[in-house]
Design a protein around this motif. Sequence first.
Motif, PDB file in Angstrom:
ATOM      1  N   ASP A 177       0.837  -1.200   0.000  1.00 49.97           N
ATOM      2  CA  ASP A 177       0.000   0.000   0.000  1.00 49.97           C
ATOM      3  C   ASP A 177       0.869   1.245   0.000  1.00 49.97           C
ATOM      4  N   ARG A 178       0.307   2.319  -0.538  1.00 49.80           N
ATOM      5  CA  ARG A 178       0.961   3.601  -0.311  1.00 49.80           C
ATOM      6  C   ARG A 178       0.601   4.062   1.087  1.00 49.80           C
ATOM      7  N   PHE A 179       1.367   4.975   1.630  1.00 50.17           N
ATOM      8  CA  PHE A 179       1.181   5.283   3.046  1.00 50.17           C
ATOM      9  C   PHE A 179       1.455   6.757   3.307  1.00 50.17           C
ATOM     10  N   MET A 180       0.954   7.218   4.457  1.00 55.35           N
ATOM     11  CA  MET A 180       1.289   8.566   4.911  1.00 55.35           C
ATOM     12  C   MET A 180       2.487   8.486   5.838  1.00 55.35           C
ATOM     13  N   ALA A 181       3.290   9.556   5.839  1.00 55.14           N
ATOM     14  CA  ALA A 181       4.435   9.581   6.750  1.00 55.14           C
ATOM     15  C   ALA A 181       4.579  10.989   7.303  1.00 55.14           C
ATOM     16  N   LEU A 182       5.113  11.104   8.500  1.00 54.05           N
ATOM     17  CA  LEU A 182       5.186  12.391   9.181  1.00 54.05           C
ATOM     18  C   LEU A 182       5.930  13.441   8.378  1.00 54.05           C
ATOM     19  N   SER A 183       7.121  13.055   7.864  1.00 54.65           N
ATOM     20  CA  SER A 183       7.944  14.051   7.181  1.00 54.65           C
ATOM     21  C   SER A 183       7.229  14.577   5.935  1.00 54.65           C
TER      22      SER A 183
END
Lengths: 304, 250
Positions: free
Chosen positions: A249-255
């Motif tokens: 899956d594609r994902f969200m990341a903090l940076s």
Amino acid sequence: MSSQPTNPFAETEEERRGKLVENLVGISTLLMTWLLIIPVLAIIIFLVYKAWPALSIEFLLDNPEKKMTAGGIWGPLIGTFFLVLVSLIIAAPIGILAGVYLNEFARDNWLTRFINLAVVNLAGVPSIVHGLFGLGAFVYFLGMDRCLLAASCTVAVMTLPVIITSTKEALASVPMSFRVACWNMGATKWQTIRTIVLPNSISGILTGVILQVARAAGETAPILFTGAMISSRIADSGWEAMVPYGLDDRFMALSYHLYIISTQWQNVPESFKFGTAAVMIGLVIAVNSISIAFRIYLRSRKKW
Amino acid sequence: MNYQIEFRDVSVSYGKDVALRDINIQIPKNEIFGIIGPANAGKTTFLKAINRTLEFIHSAKTTGEVLFDGKNVKQIRNVYGLRRKVGVVFPLPVGLPMSIYENVAYAPRRSGIHDKQELEDIVVRCLQQAMLWDEVKDRLDMLGTKLSGGQQQRLTIARALSHSPDVLCLDEFSIAIDPVTTMKIEDVLVELKSEMTIILVTNLVQQARRLADQTAFFNKSELVEVGPTEKIFTSPDNQLTYDYVTGDFG
């Protein structure tokens, strides 16, 4: 009797000047050291001050809502966690084993020197170049498409050189005489490494690995093209909120999230931007502190 | 006669530096064989050639034949077995970073001994032979590296004995040990002679005189003279040997 006895400890001109220089050097090095602390403190205080209105448990545990103008940062936070986890699962074994080979088995020949040179150069490659490399190698060539695995592989490549280098240094800090003693008793190289070298260098090796956690969590460029996404609908609670992304899956990341809400989206409350930054800095400080505490603990058990 | 160790035209060089030149020597079984000579004479290299630890020095090149119990060591396929048959004590004490017990049990474990009682017997015997038992019997779980220098050196000797070697190589073993304990260990060495061959490299020529059946004098990578100890010390054939044993060497 009439003449004063000369003081045997009288200062010569040379000694007087030596003392003066000594003091100057002491004061100026102290000053420079204190100067270091100023930017660190300034950044943290400024961030926390600006982020204060947003910081709360809900901010950490809620998903972004209404085009990121409400809610929290759970999605990006858990995404960064999995990115770091998967990249370390890939990079740590490869890096540690490569370090063991380079320090314990490799002979000093042109191939070894070439590999060492490659490691040093890999460490100097800018992260955006790693990102483009990941796009070409993992996303397109290996056909992973943009996903958590491709991004983790890219980050793994980026963290490898430091893991290899710190492993080598940790191994090299174990005195050669220990190895020689074991070899003379008929132990194989691997037996010696397993029983003497690794148990006494594991603290250094793990410190190197832990420090790469902070790096993997903080970099934006390597995941920019390889798997990070602006927003994805993920569950708000339950099992699926804990593991919202699969490897493909594609994902969200903090940076990346911080980059997006700071530059690409309108109407995001300022405290959200600073809140995200503060959480990132907090994570980095926390991880580094763990690594330092761990190192102090293991050093206190140092065996020679 | 079957010698324990035999060197046939052995030369060793590190890159351009020659460490041993055309050494021919026979060391009979169950004998204490003394080796004396000034620094840089090739004494330590001689020991390393026996158990093939020279192989760890990549620049080292060996020619000639080293025979162990009649077998060319180069043709021994299980080099680890060869190294177990040779106990080595180096001049600098090395306590391994593990308990005293584990220091001595290390080699037996590697060779497949796991029976607790058997290991304990070995540890006790070796520590006694190395004259360390009385000092450490109540703290066998203490780190070997925390012992004093002289104690660590005796721990090293205990380790060298732990794999029941056929040959015990002592490279200036008494440097860090006090004279009284040294004398006690020397007594043990004389006893051990019935079980193994002992090669004693020493800077103390009187130690060689006290203990060795035969003595060899090395100088500048060459074997100057070898013979019965009494002869070497009273009427050597070579003037250099005479100068060295009488302290007139320079």
